[in-house]
Design a protein around this motif. Structure first.
Motif, short mmCIF file in Angstrom:
data_model
loop_
_atom_site.label_atom_id
_atom_site.label_comp_id
_atom_site.label_asym_id
_atom_site.label_seq_id
_atom_site.Cartn_x
_atom_site.Cartn_y
_atom_site.Cartn_z
N LEU A 156 0.84 -1.20 0.00
CA LEU A 156 0.00 0.00 0.00
C LEU A 156 0.88 1.25 0.00
CD1 LEU A 156 -2.91 1.28 0.54
CD2 LEU A 156 -2.32 1.11 2.97
N LEU A 157 0.64 2.14 -0.95
CA LEU A 157 1.34 3.43 -1.01
C LEU A 157 0.38 4.54 -0.62
CD1 LEU A 157 3.74 5.28 -1.80
CD2 LEU A 157 2.87 5.20 -4.16
N SER A 158 0.79 5.37 0.34
CA SER A 158 -0.08 6.47 0.78
C SER A 158 0.74 7.70 1.11
CB SER A 158 -0.92 6.05 2.00
OG SER A 158 -0.09 5.60 3.05
N THR A 159 0.06 8.84 1.10
CA THR A 159 0.67 10.12 1.44
C THR A 159 0.39 10.44 2.90
OG1 THR A 159 0.21 10.85 -0.82
CG2 THR A 159 0.86 12.53 0.75
N ASP A 160 1.39 10.89 3.62
CA ASP A 160 1.23 11.18 5.04
C ASP A 160 0.68 12.59 5.22
OD1 ASP A 160 1.37 11.45 7.75
OD2 ASP A 160 3.53 11.11 7.90
N PRO A 161 -0.55 12.74 5.74
CA PRO A 161 -1.10 14.08 5.92
C PRO A 161 -0.38 14.91 6.98
CG PRO A 161 -2.56 12.43 6.88
CD PRO A 161 -1.51 11.69 6.11
N ALA A 162 0.50 14.28 7.76
CA ALA A 162 1.31 15.04 8.71
C ALA A 162 2.30 15.96 7.99
CB ALA A 162 2.07 14.10 9.65
N ARG A 220 -1.93 -9.46 8.62
CA ARG A 220 -0.96 -9.61 9.72
C ARG A 220 0.40 -9.11 9.26
NH1 ARG A 220 2.34 -13.92 8.58
NH2 ARG A 220 1.54 -15.43 7.04
N ASP A 221 1.34 -9.06 10.20
CA ASP A 221 2.73 -8.70 9.91
C ASP A 221 2.83 -7.38 9.15
OD1 ASP A 221 3.28 -11.12 11.08
OD2 ASP A 221 3.77 -12.15 9.21
N VAL A 222 2.16 -6.37 9.68
CA VAL A 222 2.14 -5.05 9.03
C VAL A 222 3.47 -4.33 9.30
CG1 VAL A 222 0.94 -2.85 8.82
CG2 VAL A 222 -0.36 -4.95 9.30
N VAL A 223 4.07 -3.82 8.25
CA VAL A 223 5.34 -3.08 8.36
C VAL A 223 5.21 -1.80 7.55
CG1 VAL A 223 7.81 -3.09 7.86
CG2 VAL A 223 6.69 -5.20 8.64
N GLN A 224 5.74 -0.69 8.09
CA GLN A 224 5.70 0.58 7.37
C GLN A 224 7.10 1.11 7.16
OE1 GLN A 224 2.75 2.74 9.90
NE2 GLN A 224 1.44 2.66 8.08
N HIS A 225 7.30 1.75 5.99
CA HIS A 225 8.60 2.30 5.63
C HIS A 225 8.40 3.62 4.90
CE1 HIS A 225 12.67 2.68 4.17
NE2 HIS A 225 12.27 2.63 2.90
N ARG A 226 9.19 4.62 5.30
CA ARG A 226 9.14 5.93 4.67
C ARG A 226 10.39 6.10 3.81
NH1 ARG A 226 6.26 10.54 6.25
NH2 ARG A 226 5.78 9.48 8.20
N PRO A 227 10.29 5.96 2.49
CA PRO A 227 11.47 6.07 1.63
C PRO A 227 12.08 7.48 1.67
CG PRO A 227 9.70 4.93 0.48
CD PRO A 227 9.11 5.52 1.73
N VAL A 256 4.64 6.91 2.34
CA VAL A 256 4.86 5.76 3.22
C VAL A 256 4.40 4.50 2.51
CG1 VAL A 256 4.22 4.65 5.39
CG2 VAL A 256 4.66 7.12 5.33
N ILE A 257 5.24 3.47 2.55
CA ILE A 257 4.91 2.15 2.02
C ILE A 257 4.49 1.28 3.20
CG2 ILE A 257 5.70 0.14 0.73
CD1 ILE A 257 5.89 2.62 -0.96
N THR A 258 3.29 0.73 3.14
CA THR A 258 2.80 -0.20 4.17
C THR A 258 2.64 -1.57 3.53
OG1 THR A 258 1.57 1.57 5.28
CG2 THR A 258 0.97 -0.69 5.82
N THR A 259 3.28 -2.57 4.12
CA THR A 259 3.15 -3.94 3.62
C THR A 259 2.49 -4.81 4.68
OG1 THR A 259 5.35 -4.53 4.40
CG2 THR A 259 5.18 -3.73 2.15
N ALA A 260 1.77 -5.82 4.22
CA ALA A 260 1.08 -6.73 5.13
C ALA A 260 0.88 -8.06 4.41
CB ALA A 260 -0.24 -6.16 5.59
N LEU A 261 0.61 -9.10 5.17
CA LEU A 261 0.32 -10.41 4.63
C LEU A 261 -1.13 -10.78 4.93
CD1 LEU A 261 3.53 -12.42 5.57
CD2 LEU A 261 3.02 -11.27 3.42
N ALA A 262 -1.78 -11.43 3.98
CA ALA A 262 -3.14 -11.89 4.19
C ALA A 262 -3.15 -13.02 5.23
CB ALA A 262 -3.75 -12.38 2.88
N THR A 263 -4.13 -13.00 6.11
CA THR A 263 -4.26 -14.08 7.09
C THR A 263 -4.62 -15.38 6.36
OG1 THR A 263 -6.55 -13.38 7.39
CG2 THR A 263 -4.93 -12.58 9.00
N PRO A 264 -4.46 -16.52 7.00
CA PRO A 264 -4.72 -17.79 6.34
C PRO A 264 -6.13 -17.95 5.79
CG PRO A 264 -3.42 -18.16 8.29
CD PRO A 264 -3.82 -16.72 8.31
N ALA A 265 -7.09 -17.26 6.35
CA ALA A 265 -8.45 -17.36 5.83
C ALA A 265 -9.13 -16.01 5.97
CB ALA A 265 -9.24 -18.42 6.58
N PRO A 266 -9.95 -15.61 4.98
CA PRO A 266 -10.67 -14.34 5.10
C PRO A 266 -11.56 -14.30 6.31
CG PRO A 266 -10.84 -15.24 2.88
CD PRO A 266 -10.26 -16.32 3.76
#
Length: 268
Positions: A156-162, A220-227, A256-266
């Protein structure tokens, strides 16, 4: 959409109204997006390249006119499926993004014709800023989770309103001195490819609220990175990255780049 802070079929034209209809789609396609091409899309592609292989299915949720989807298909060798809520955007994409395998319309919150677990990865670039409420964000995240196979990545790519009020190479987010909470309206100024500017009405989604929303939607396993610009010198196109001073981007990187993994079942 996949190009700028307005989401699928949303945003602003010259008068700040929605990117609706053919004229709105064409106006959106003319956005320069230099800051994104430095600090955004190259890092999205880097994350995806680490997680999917050639021939695997990548969904671009909110593909807009298809420029980013097309580049992803060419760079990654993935089978890219573009989805958007705007028929006009999809029509524009079909005429220009020749490497994208298929396009699907999002209707009533669901990508038509795409089965549960059809995607090996999903990218979503600047869609959230079109969404006015938490329920709408959760609906998008839940649909993306439906599309992903278990344990597959979401980028996920998003703009930081801060970073409001700062003049970047191709945008300004909100007004100087303002503080924006989740869903608050703000105005974004976007540079066109001809050097002129246009304004768009968006909604603020502080990056700090996203991990909890993703977890609620089945990630799950959400990670954020600001290039940073320094990183971009080795990740983005070298000629492009070294061609400008990028003063504001160096001082206060807005993406900000936010990455995450899908859980084993919806979630049901």
């Amino acid at each position: 959409m996949g190009e700028r802070p307005e989401g699928p079929g949303q945003g602003g034209a010259e008068d700040g109204t929605a990117w609706s209809g053919r004229a709105g789609a064409q106006a959106f396609a003319a956005v320069d997006a230099a800051t994104d091409r430095l600090l955004g899309y190259p890092f999205v592609f880097r994350e995806l390249s680490r997680r999917i292989g050639a021939g695997e299915v990548l969904v671009d949720y909110g593909c807009g006119p298809g420029k980013v989807a097309d580049e992803a298909a060419r760079r990654l060798g993935a089978r890219v499926l573009g989805v958007d809520t705007s028929p006009e955007m999809l029509a524009l994409a079909r005429g220009s993004a020749t490497a994208v395998a298929e396009y699907h319309l999002v209707e009533n919150g669901r990508a038509s014709g795409l089965a549960d677990g059809c995607a090996d990865a999903v990218m979503c670039n600047h869609v959230l800023a079109s969404l006015p409420a938490e329920e709408a964000v959760l609906e998008v995240f839940t649909e993306i989770r439906r599309l992903l196979r278990p344990d597959a990545p979401f980028v996920l790519l998003s703009t930081d309103p801060a970073c409001s009020g700062t003049e970047y190479a191709s945008l300004r987010i909100g007004d100087p001195g303002e503080v924006y909470g989740p869903g608050d309206e703000l105005t974004v100024r976007l540079r066109r490819t001809d050097g002129s500017w246009q304004e768009a009405r968006n909604h603020a989604w502080p990056v700090g609220v996203l991990p909890a929303l993703l977890e609620r939607a089945g990630f799950r396993d959400v990670v954020q990175h600001r290039p940073t610009v320094e990183e971009a010198l080795t990740v983005a196109d070298a000629g492009f990255a070294t061609g400008r001073a990028w003063s504001a981007e160096r001082a206060r990187p807005p993406l900000v780049i936010t990455t995450a993994l899908a859980t084993p079942a919806p979630l049901t």
